[in-house]
Scaffold this motif. Sequence first.
Motif: not given
Length: 249
Positions: A216-244
Amino acid sequence: MKQVFSILAVAAYLSSCQSPASKSTSTPGNDNTPKAATDSTSFVSLFDEKTTKGWHTYGKDTIGSAWKAEDGVLHLDASQKGDWQTKNGGDIVSDQEYENFDFKTEWKISRTGNSGIMFYVHEDPAKYQYAWYTGPECQVADNKENEDGKLIRHRAGDLYDLLSISKDVVKPAGEWNQVEIVANKGKLDIYMNKEHVLSTTLWDDNWKKLIAGSKFKEWPAFGTFKTGRIALQDHGADVWFRNIEIKKL
Protein backbone atom coordinates in the motif's frame (compact mmCIF):
# COMPACT_ATOMS: atom_id res chain seq x y z
CA MET A 1 -50.46 -1.77 60.92
CA LYS A 2 -51.64 -4.52 58.59
CA GLN A 3 -53.08 -1.88 56.21
CA VAL A 4 -49.77 0.01 56.10
CA PHE A 5 -47.90 -3.20 55.40
CA SER A 6 -50.26 -4.00 52.51
CA ILE A 7 -49.78 -0.56 50.99
CA LEU A 8 -45.99 -0.91 51.22
CA ALA A 9 -46.12 -4.38 49.66
CA VAL A 10 -48.17 -3.14 46.72
CA ALA A 11 -45.76 -0.23 46.20
CA ALA A 12 -42.77 -2.58 46.25
CA TYR A 13 -44.45 -4.88 43.76
CA LEU A 14 -45.22 -2.04 41.34
CA SER A 15 -41.65 -0.76 41.64
CA SER A 16 -40.22 -4.18 40.83
CA CYS A 17 -42.23 -4.30 37.59
CA GLN A 18 -40.51 -1.19 36.24
CA SER A 19 -37.18 -1.37 34.36
CA PRO A 20 -35.11 1.82 34.41
CA ALA A 21 -34.27 3.03 30.93
CA SER A 22 -30.62 3.32 31.93
CA LYS A 23 -30.44 -0.47 32.29
CA SER A 24 -31.95 -1.27 28.91
CA THR A 25 -29.96 -3.73 26.81
CA SER A 26 -32.31 -3.76 23.85
CA THR A 27 -30.81 -4.22 20.39
CA PRO A 28 -32.31 -4.47 16.89
CA GLY A 29 -34.85 -7.27 16.57
CA ASN A 30 -34.01 -10.81 15.59
CA ASP A 31 -35.44 -10.22 12.12
CA ASN A 32 -32.42 -7.96 11.47
CA THR A 33 -34.50 -5.28 9.73
CA PRO A 34 -32.97 -1.80 9.57
CA LYS A 35 -33.83 0.37 12.56
CA ALA A 36 -32.77 3.80 13.70
CA ALA A 37 -30.59 3.72 16.78
CA THR A 38 -32.51 4.70 19.89
CA ASP A 39 -29.31 5.73 21.64
CA SER A 40 -25.56 5.68 21.15
CA THR A 41 -25.30 2.06 22.32
CA SER A 42 -27.61 0.54 19.69
CA PHE A 43 -26.48 -1.67 16.84
CA VAL A 44 -28.08 -0.86 13.50
CA SER A 45 -28.57 -3.46 10.78
CA LEU A 46 -26.90 -2.66 7.45
CA PHE A 47 -28.79 -5.41 5.61
CA ASP A 48 -32.55 -5.95 5.64
CA GLU A 49 -32.19 -9.58 4.44
CA LYS A 50 -34.45 -8.90 1.45
CA THR A 51 -32.80 -6.16 -0.62
CA THR A 52 -29.41 -4.55 -1.22
CA LYS A 53 -30.70 -1.24 0.11
CA GLY A 54 -28.04 0.72 1.99
CA TRP A 55 -25.19 -0.33 -0.34
CA HIS A 56 -23.89 0.79 -3.71
CA THR A 57 -21.03 -0.12 -6.00
CA TYR A 58 -17.93 1.94 -5.27
CA GLY A 59 -18.01 5.07 -7.44
CA LYS A 60 -21.58 4.51 -8.63
CA ASP A 61 -25.11 5.36 -7.49
CA THR A 62 -26.44 1.81 -7.87
CA ILE A 63 -25.32 -1.71 -7.00
CA GLY A 64 -24.27 -4.39 -9.49
CA SER A 65 -26.80 -7.15 -10.20
CA ALA A 66 -24.28 -9.85 -9.21
CA TRP A 67 -24.84 -8.81 -5.59
CA LYS A 68 -28.05 -10.53 -4.50
CA ALA A 69 -30.17 -10.68 -1.36
CA GLU A 70 -31.12 -14.36 -1.00
CA ASP A 71 -32.65 -16.18 1.96
CA GLY A 72 -31.45 -13.59 4.45
CA VAL A 73 -27.93 -13.54 2.99
CA LEU A 74 -26.08 -10.97 0.87
CA HIS A 75 -24.40 -13.05 -1.84
CA LEU A 76 -21.95 -12.12 -4.56
CA ASP A 77 -22.72 -14.45 -7.46
CA ALA A 78 -19.37 -14.68 -9.21
CA SER A 79 -20.44 -17.19 -11.86
CA GLN A 80 -19.76 -14.66 -14.63
CA LYS A 81 -16.25 -13.27 -14.57
CA GLY A 82 -15.21 -9.76 -15.47
CA ASP A 83 -11.42 -9.70 -15.54
CA TRP A 84 -10.26 -10.39 -11.95
CA GLN A 85 -13.62 -9.32 -10.54
CA THR A 86 -17.21 -10.28 -11.39
CA LYS A 87 -19.37 -9.13 -14.28
CA ASN A 88 -21.94 -6.69 -12.86
CA GLY A 89 -20.24 -6.98 -9.49
CA GLY A 90 -17.51 -4.76 -8.08
CA ASP A 91 -16.72 -3.71 -4.51
CA ILE A 92 -19.75 -2.36 -2.70
CA VAL A 93 -19.72 0.32 0.00
CA SER A 94 -22.15 1.43 2.68
CA ASP A 95 -24.25 4.47 1.86
CA GLN A 96 -23.17 6.04 5.15
CA GLU A 97 -19.74 6.94 6.48
CA TYR A 98 -18.49 6.08 9.96
CA GLU A 99 -15.86 7.46 12.33
CA ASN A 100 -15.75 5.42 15.54
CA PHE A 101 -17.63 2.15 15.24
CA ASP A 102 -18.17 -1.48 16.19
CA PHE A 103 -18.90 -3.51 13.04
CA LYS A 104 -20.05 -7.13 13.04
CA THR A 105 -20.92 -9.64 10.36
CA GLU A 106 -20.69 -13.30 9.45
CA TRP A 107 -19.05 -14.37 6.21
CA LYS A 108 -18.68 -17.54 4.19
CA ILE A 109 -16.26 -17.94 1.28
CA SER A 110 -16.32 -20.35 -1.65
CA ARG A 111 -13.62 -22.94 -2.20
CA THR A 112 -10.36 -21.23 -3.31
CA GLY A 113 -12.14 -17.88 -2.79
CA ASN A 114 -10.83 -14.49 -1.73
CA SER A 115 -12.66 -11.36 -0.56
CA GLY A 116 -12.38 -8.78 2.20
CA ILE A 117 -14.03 -6.25 4.47
CA MET A 118 -12.61 -2.74 4.21
CA PHE A 119 -13.23 0.28 6.41
CA TYR A 120 -12.46 4.00 6.38
CA VAL A 121 -12.90 3.84 2.61
CA HIS A 122 -12.82 7.30 1.07
CA GLU A 123 -15.04 7.22 -2.00
CA ASP A 124 -13.50 9.39 -4.68
CA PRO A 125 -13.15 7.29 -7.85
CA ALA A 126 -11.63 10.18 -9.79
CA LYS A 127 -8.62 10.02 -7.45
CA TYR A 128 -8.79 6.43 -6.14
CA GLN A 129 -9.80 3.74 -8.64
CA TYR A 130 -10.57 1.08 -6.04
CA ALA A 131 -11.81 1.06 -2.47
CA TRP A 132 -8.59 -0.62 -1.34
CA TYR A 133 -6.55 2.40 -2.41
CA THR A 134 -7.74 4.10 0.80
CA GLY A 135 -9.32 1.61 3.23
CA PRO A 136 -7.55 -1.08 5.30
CA GLU A 137 -8.90 -4.59 4.80
CA CYS A 138 -9.76 -7.49 7.07
CA GLN A 139 -9.07 -10.47 4.84
CA VAL A 140 -11.72 -13.02 3.85
CA ALA A 141 -10.27 -16.12 2.20
CA ASP A 142 -10.14 -19.89 1.90
CA ASN A 143 -6.88 -20.39 3.76
CA LYS A 144 -6.51 -23.95 2.54
CA GLU A 145 -6.81 -23.53 -1.21
CA ASN A 146 -6.47 -19.83 -1.99
CA GLU A 147 -2.95 -18.71 -2.87
CA ASP A 148 -3.18 -15.87 -0.33
CA GLY A 149 -3.79 -18.45 2.40
CA LYS A 150 -0.13 -19.43 2.19
CA LEU A 151 1.18 -15.91 2.73
CA ILE A 152 1.87 -14.15 6.04
CA ARG A 153 -0.52 -11.24 6.59
CA HIS A 154 -2.75 -12.46 3.74
CA ARG A 155 -4.75 -15.10 5.62
CA ALA A 156 -8.37 -14.84 6.68
CA GLY A 157 -8.79 -12.41 9.57
CA ASP A 158 -5.47 -10.68 8.91
CA LEU A 159 -5.25 -6.94 8.44
CA TYR A 160 -4.29 -7.50 4.84
CA ASP A 161 -0.57 -7.09 4.10
CA LEU A 162 -0.09 -5.27 7.41
CA LEU A 163 -0.61 -7.55 10.42
CA SER A 164 -1.40 -11.21 11.04
CA ILE A 165 -3.93 -12.45 13.57
CA SER A 166 -2.51 -13.95 16.75
CA LYS A 167 -4.22 -17.34 16.48
CA ASP A 168 -5.85 -19.42 13.76
CA VAL A 169 -9.52 -19.67 14.65
CA VAL A 170 -10.89 -19.37 11.11
CA LYS A 171 -13.30 -22.02 9.81
CA PRO A 172 -12.75 -23.51 6.34
CA ALA A 173 -14.43 -22.58 3.06
CA GLY A 174 -18.16 -23.19 3.05
CA GLU A 175 -18.56 -22.54 6.79
CA TRP A 176 -19.69 -19.35 8.51
CA ASN A 177 -17.15 -17.18 10.32
CA GLN A 178 -18.04 -14.29 12.60
CA VAL A 179 -15.88 -11.18 12.50
CA GLU A 180 -16.01 -8.03 14.60
CA ILE A 181 -14.01 -4.89 13.79
CA VAL A 182 -13.84 -2.20 16.47
CA ALA A 183 -12.26 1.13 15.54
CA ASN A 184 -12.45 3.72 18.27
CA LYS A 185 -10.36 6.88 18.48
CA GLY A 186 -7.40 5.31 16.71
CA LYS A 187 -7.54 1.95 18.50
CA LEU A 188 -8.28 -1.02 16.24
CA ASP A 189 -9.32 -4.46 17.48
CA ILE A 190 -10.40 -7.48 15.44
CA TYR A 191 -12.25 -10.52 16.75
CA MET A 192 -12.67 -13.75 14.81
CA ASN A 193 -15.30 -16.22 15.97
CA LYS A 194 -15.44 -14.32 19.28
CA GLU A 195 -11.68 -14.60 19.84
CA HIS A 196 -9.61 -11.40 20.15
CA VAL A 197 -7.00 -11.90 17.46
CA LEU A 198 -5.55 -8.50 16.56
CA SER A 199 -4.97 -5.12 18.16
CA THR A 200 -3.10 -2.08 16.87
CA THR A 201 -3.10 1.71 16.81
CA LEU A 202 -4.02 3.60 13.68
CA TRP A 203 -2.30 6.68 12.28
CA ASP A 204 0.73 6.75 14.61
CA ASP A 205 4.38 6.35 13.56
CA ASN A 206 4.22 2.56 13.81
CA TRP A 207 1.14 2.53 11.57
CA LYS A 208 3.02 4.58 8.99
CA LYS A 209 5.92 2.09 9.14
CA LEU A 210 3.54 -0.82 8.57
CA ILE A 211 2.17 0.86 5.46
CA ALA A 212 5.66 1.77 4.23
CA GLY A 213 6.58 -1.92 4.38
CA SER A 214 3.49 -3.08 2.50
CA LYS A 215 2.08 -3.01 -1.05
CA PHE A 216 0.00 0.00 0.00
CA LYS A 217 3.01 2.30 0.05
CA GLU A 218 2.17 2.97 -3.60
CA TRP A 219 -0.98 4.83 -2.54
CA PRO A 220 -0.11 7.75 -0.22
CA ALA A 221 -3.69 8.20 0.99
CA PHE A 222 -4.05 4.59 2.14
CA GLY A 223 -4.90 4.24 5.82
CA THR A 224 -4.97 7.99 6.46
CA PHE A 225 -8.71 8.69 6.58
CA LYS A 226 -10.45 8.83 9.96
CA THR A 227 -13.96 8.71 8.55
CA GLY A 228 -15.19 6.52 5.72
CA ARG A 229 -17.40 3.80 4.35
CA ILE A 230 -17.51 0.07 5.02
CA ALA A 231 -16.74 -1.96 1.87
CA LEU A 232 -17.34 -5.59 0.89
CA GLN A 233 -14.91 -6.76 -1.75
CA ASP A 234 -15.47 -8.43 -5.09
CA HIS A 235 -12.33 -10.44 -5.81
CA GLY A 236 -13.94 -12.70 -8.41
CA ALA A 237 -15.18 -15.37 -5.98
CA ASP A 238 -18.53 -16.25 -4.49
CA VAL A 239 -18.86 -14.82 -1.00
CA TRP A 240 -21.77 -14.56 1.42
CA PHE A 241 -22.48 -12.14 4.28
CA ARG A 242 -25.24 -12.15 6.88
CA ASN A 243 -26.14 -10.39 10.14
CA ILE A 244 -24.37 -7.22 9.01
CA GLU A 245 -24.62 -4.57 11.73
CA ILE A 246 -22.79 -1.56 13.11
CA LYS A 247 -22.78 0.55 16.25
CA LYS A 248 -21.48 4.09 16.34
CA LEU A 249 -19.11 4.68 19.27
